[in-house]
Write a protein that holds these residues in place. Structure first.
Motif, PDB file in Angstrom:
ATOM      1  N   THR A  56     -11.694  21.201 -54.975  1.00  0.00           N
ATOM      2  CA  THR A  56     -12.478  21.766 -56.070  1.00  0.00           C
ATOM      3  C   THR A  56     -12.790  23.212 -55.738  1.00  0.00           C
ATOM      4  OG1 THR A  56     -14.382  21.354 -57.531  1.00  0.00           O
ATOM      5  CG2 THR A  56     -14.766  21.160 -55.154  1.00  0.00           C
ATOM      6  N   HIS A  62     -25.304  26.779 -59.393  1.00  0.00           N
ATOM      7  CA  HIS A  62     -25.256  25.508 -60.106  1.00  0.00           C
ATOM      8  C   HIS A  62     -26.523  25.402 -60.941  1.00  0.00           C
ATOM      9  CE1 HIS A  62     -24.780  20.815 -59.845  1.00  0.00           C
ATOM     10  NE2 HIS A  62     -24.801  21.270 -61.095  1.00  0.00           N
ATOM     11  N   ASN A 250     -18.178  10.804 -55.872  1.00  0.00           N
ATOM     12  CA  ASN A 250     -18.432  12.180 -55.470  1.00  0.00           C
ATOM     13  C   ASN A 250     -19.916  12.324 -55.142  1.00  0.00           C
ATOM     14  OD1 ASN A 250     -16.026  14.226 -56.068  1.00  0.00           O
ATOM     15  ND2 ASN A 250     -15.929  12.582 -57.590  1.00  0.00           N
ATOM     16  N   ILE A 252     -22.691  15.373 -54.193  1.00  0.00           N
ATOM     17  CA  ILE A 252     -22.974  16.803 -54.035  1.00  0.00           C
ATOM     18  C   ILE A 252     -24.372  16.962 -53.455  1.00  0.00           C
ATOM     19  CG2 ILE A 252     -23.212  19.024 -55.195  1.00  0.00           C
ATOM     20  CD1 ILE A 252     -21.249  18.160 -57.237  1.00  0.00           C
ATOM     21  N   TYR A 254     -27.349  19.613 -51.682  1.00  0.00           N
ATOM     22  CA  TYR A 254     -27.871  20.962 -51.451  1.00  0.00           C
ATOM     23  C   TYR A 254     -28.986  20.881 -50.415  1.00  0.00           C
ATOM     24  CZ  TYR A 254     -25.378  22.431 -55.632  1.00  0.00           C
ATOM     25  OH  TYR A 254     -24.386  22.693 -56.554  1.00  0.00           O
ATOM     26  N   ASN A 261     -24.247  23.742 -48.979  1.00  0.00           N
ATOM     27  CA  ASN A 261     -23.814  22.922 -50.102  1.00  0.00           C
ATOM     28  C   ASN A 261     -22.634  22.070 -49.624  1.00  0.00           C
ATOM     29  OD1 ASN A 261     -21.782  23.682 -52.994  1.00  0.00           O
ATOM     30  ND2 ASN A 261     -23.065  21.885 -52.679  1.00  0.00           N
ATOM     31  N   TRP A 263     -19.964  18.916 -50.652  1.00  0.00           N
ATOM     32  CA  TRP A 263     -19.381  18.083 -51.699  1.00  0.00           C
ATOM     33  C   TRP A 263     -18.430  17.107 -51.024  1.00  0.00           C
ATOM     34  CZ3 TRP A 263     -17.758  20.291 -57.078  1.00  0.00           C
ATOM     35  CH2 TRP A 263     -17.296  19.258 -57.892  1.00  0.00           C
ATOM     36  N   ARG A 292     -14.593  17.691 -50.038  1.00  0.00           N
ATOM     37  CA  ARG A 292     -13.891  18.404 -51.109  1.00  0.00           C
ATOM     38  C   ARG A 292     -14.224  19.894 -51.043  1.00  0.00           C
ATOM     39  NH1 ARG A 292     -13.924  16.275 -57.027  1.00  0.00           N
ATOM     40  NH2 ARG A 292     -12.150  17.703 -57.004  1.00  0.00           N
TER      41      ARG A 292
END
Length: 302
Positions: A56, A62, A250, A252, A254, A261, A263, A292
């Motif tokens: 990605t 974000h 997935n 994600i 933070y 960050n 992922w 990713r």
């Protein structure tokens, strides 16, 4: 992890080395918890072979729009006349305005704002809040008409603060007296894609993952429910389609203190406790075979 490799800058480098170059540590612990018993339904199929590393694209901002929902229309930010649509359009047109940030990602989320359940304008998406990550800053009570000028002003201020290493944030803007700026006090946010109307796999796997994570975070005293803003917690929420349903689940993450960050993909319930222990509590230790994308931003201690 095996001998995963990639051509990078004309040389063949082991992904472990690339992880270290990006300011992260490779976890020496297993990514699986032997005592975890939850499983995904056997009827679901996933891509277990595709190459994950940098599957990605990087992004620098974000924007998370709270909706209080766990599923959305196929195009979650595409409903004309809504707050989320306006925010998404701003994000699509604004990457060039802030070269220090680069690409901007906009998602809706199951997060709720205090006003969401009582204010008709919020319910009709005429006004709304946004969470700006990795800055850990909320922009609240924004009308659709204000989205563009408010985000222009706030994001420019955040970029300048990061560049100048300023340890305070502008909390009010005289030109927008109704808008409130708040610093988020959580140590971490974790997002799972739950967009069932886009792909069944995410709609099924996300609730299972979140349940496992909530249980473990409670054990550690880190769980924060809606409305609980006790500093230092971890908030877990659902978001809409982010790409890569075939890699579900997935995850994600933070991290506020370090600006990291993370992922991860191909995650299962037995990965949840190690993810909390290594990625969150140990501040960014990762397993290269599940990455990713990893990014490290300049952290700001507001």
């Amino acid at each position: 992890m095996g001998l995963l490799q990639k051509i990078f800058h004309g040389q063949t480098k082991n992904i472990d080395s690339l992880v270290l170059e990006k300011g992260f540590e490779v976890s020496s612990c297993s990514s699986e918890c032997s005592s975890c018993t939850s499983n995904f339904p056997k009827s679901l199929s996933f891509d277990n072979d595709a190459y994950l590393w940098e599957s990605t694209k990087p992004y620098g901002l974000h924007i998370v729009v709270p909706t209080g929902k766990t599923d959305w229309p196929h195009d979650a930010c595409g409903v004309s006349g809504t707050f989320s649509k306006q925010v998404s359009e701003w994000g699509g047109h604004s990457s060039g305005k802030f070269p220090e940030i680069g690409s901007i990602k906009v998602t809706v989320s199951s997060l709720s704002s205090d006003d969401l359940l009582t204010n008709d304008e919020y319910c009709n998406e005429k006004r709304g809040d946004v969470l700006l990550l990795p800055f850990f800053v909320w922009v609240r009570n924004v009308s659709i008409a204000q989205v563009n000028p408010v985000l222009d002003a706030v994001v420019a201020s955040l970029v300048a603060s990061r560049k100048n290493s300023v340890k305070e944030i502008q909390l009010s803007y005289p030109q927008f007296p109704s808008v409130k700026i708040e610093v988020d006090s959580n140590q971490s946010y974790v997002f799972f894609c739950s967009h069932k109307s886009r792909d069944k796999r995410c709609g099924v796997t996300a609730p299972i993952m979140k349940k496992e994570m909530d249980i473990y975070l409670r054990d550690l005293g880190l769980y924060r429910d809606v409305g609980d803003n006790t500093p230092g917690g971890v908030k877990v929420a659902f978001i809409n389609h982010i790409g890569g349903h075939k890699y579900a689940a997935n995850v994600i993450i933070y991290l506020r203190k370090s600006g990291k960050n993370i992922w991860l993909a191909r995650c299962k319930p037995n990965n949840v406790r190690p993810i909390v222990d290594e990625c969150i509590v140990n501040d960014g230790k990762v397993w290269p075979e599940k990455i990713r994308l990893i990014q490290k931003f300049d952290s700001i201690e507001w």
